[in-house]
Design an enzyme around this catalytic site. Structure first.
Site, mmCIF file in Angstrom:
data_model
loop_
_atom_site.group_PDB
_atom_site.id
_atom_site.type_symbol
_atom_site.label_atom_id
_atom_site.label_comp_id
_atom_site.label_asym_id
_atom_site.label_seq_id
_atom_site.Cartn_x
_atom_site.Cartn_y
_atom_site.Cartn_z
ATOM 1 N N CYS A 129 0.800 -1.234 0.000
ATOM 2 C CA CYS A 129 0.000 0.000 0.000
ATOM 3 C C CYS A 129 0.828 1.278 0.000
ATOM 4 C CB CYS A 129 -0.948 0.001 1.193
ATOM 5 S SG CYS A 129 -2.125 -1.364 1.160
ATOM 6 N N HIS A 183 -9.209 3.417 -1.817
ATOM 7 C CA HIS A 183 -7.803 3.045 -1.652
ATOM 8 C C HIS A 183 -7.335 2.129 -2.776
ATOM 9 C CE1 HIS A 183 -4.049 1.708 -0.149
ATOM 10 N NE2 HIS A 183 -4.482 0.593 0.421
ATOM 11 N N CYS A 207 0.593 2.731 6.343
ATOM 12 C CA CYS A 207 1.036 1.377 6.661
ATOM 13 C C CYS A 207 0.845 0.495 5.434
ATOM 14 C CB CYS A 207 0.253 0.813 7.842
ATOM 15 S SG CYS A 207 -1.533 0.771 7.562
#
Length: 438
Positions: free
Chosen positions: A102, A392, A422
């Site tokens: 990510c 996302h 994170c």
């Protein structure tokens, strides 16, 4: 005798200031909607074209292009190169693709920062892309081995012999999973355990998720999401805004069942980020180059750190560990930060980090620090929404965080911003930016 050459320097420490000139993204959409028939490079190309339109930067000025992505399309393994060519950049402009879960576009940006700071480039375009509507699904390993061997078979007899060995279980597909390879645990399961460990209730998570959607809707309605550029989807409509922003109510959210730890878990579809399609792009320059070209920098990228934690028990706690490190590196305290932009993978993950950051006990027993770093105040934290509401796309979120921080600093008259995200593998990236030179 030959005279010794005069040593050249680039100001203090010989490192160039790196600035954000502009950043854009196409609307982030829930997977399976308007982008479903496209490929990742189509989305990345649209983001690059949006950046070119917004900045009018000459394509031949760009020295390098770096893109981040997570679940790669096998036909375009170097999606940065394919998107760049499709967007009309010169075939002489190098491009490469990075992956770091990510924080892939964070890695793309800091790769560009390093190239500029080292004097290798003056202008770098970084970005990220993810298309969750179409992920690669493989044959089973048994079938793959058979097919590869079949391709090398020379006679009909050899081919028929191989075909006769195929069994029904060979046809079972291998699906990509949002899970840790080292632990076989899904990130949602980890988030549920993390929330339980820090005593984050279901109600707290739902309240935070509702806050994210409410703030995102307000920002969208007020025209604050300036990084969004329209995208004419081939054969379809022109998409102009994110479609995952859906403020609900605590009552409606409370009706959803646990998504991962059943039946007593607290992580649900309502307080988790959703599968998203999207792409982003950001224009980075040395300060000297930007000013020479007449651009006013939106932000200065000062310091960044990457840290890694145990992917079993501390998969999503990276921001807690990294924030004090980047503050010390930048010579700042938490009180100096005017704008916080943290990636919201799960509401429970955000709230657990805030509790950990505000705990002297956790700092002393897990971080080897005498005192806590402190929790960011919510009136400075993700005030235009976050990944829970905006979406996302794994490889693209980092650029959104940085350009949002830059826009908020300008609107709010702040000086320093802190970005944290994170990622799978227990890794995290934290970056400190400012509205003025270091």
């Amino acid at each position: 005798a030959a005279q010794p050459k005069t040593k050249k320097t680039l100001g203090k420490s010989g490192v160039k200031n790196v600035v954000v000139v502009e950043g854009v993204r196409i609307p982030f959409l829930q997977s399976g909607t308007s982008y479903a028939d496209l490929m990742p490079h189509d989305l990345a190309r649209a983001a690059l074209q949006g950046l070119l339109t917004r900045t009018s930067v000459p394509k031949d000025v760009v020295d390098y292009i770096v893109y981040g992505t997570v679940i790669q399309e096998v036909k375009t393994s170097n999606v940065a190169r394919e998107a760049a060519l499709g967007a009309g950049f010169s075939d002489k402009t190098p491009a490469h693709t990075v992956t770091m879960a990510c924080i892939s576009s964070n890695q793309a940006m800091t790769t560009g920062v390093g190239m500029i700071a080292a004097g290798q480039c003056d202008v770098v375009v970084a970005g990220g892309v993810e298309l969750m509507s179409d992920v690669p699904i493989r044959h089973s390993r048994k079938m793959r081995k058979t097919m590869l061997t079949l391709n090398r078979a020379k006679t009909l007899g050899q081919k028929l012999s191989l075909i006769s060995k195929i069994r029904p279980d060979y046809f079972a597909p291998e699906l990509p999973a949002v899970a840790e390879f080292s632990t076989s645990e899904t990130m949602g399961h980890s988030a549920d355990r993390l929330a339980a460990a820090f005593g984050v209730s279901r109600a707290e998570q739902d309240e935070y998720a509702l806050r994210s959607h409410t703030l995102a809707k307000k920002a969208q309605d007020e025209g604050l999401l300036l990084d969004v550029v329209p995208f004419k989807v081939p054969g379809k409509e022109t998409v102009t805004k994110d479609n995952g922003i859906r403020p609900s109510s605590m009552e409606q959210m409370g009706k959803l069942k646990p998504a991962f730890v059943k039946p007593y878990g607290t992580v649900t579809a309502a307080n988790s980020s959703f599968l998203t399609d999207g792409a982003s792009a950001i224009l980075l320059m040395s300060e000297e180059k930007a000013l020479a070209m007449g651009y006013k920098p939106k932000a200065y990228l000062r310091d960044f750190v990457y840290v890694s934690q145990d992917p079993k028990d501390q998969l999503l706690l990276g921001p807690t560990y990294a924030t004090p490190k980047v503050l010390e590196k930048a010579g700042l305290t938490l009180n100096d930060i005017d704008v916080f932009e943290f990636h919201e993978a799960f509401a429970g993950q955000i709230l657990a980090n805030l509790k950990a950051m505000d705990s002297d006990w956790f700092a002393q027993n897990y971080m080897g620090r005498k005192v806590k770093v402190g929790a960011p105040p919510l009136d400075k934290f993700n005030t235009w929404g976050g990944s829970l509401s905006l979406g996302h796309p794994f490889g693209a979120t980092g650029c959104r965080l940085v350009i949002t921080a830059a826009h908020r600093l300008k609107k709010e008259g702040g000086q320093f911003g802190l970005v944290a995200a994170c990622a799978a593998g227990g890794q995290v990236m934290v970056l400190c930016s400012s509205s003025v030179p270091a």
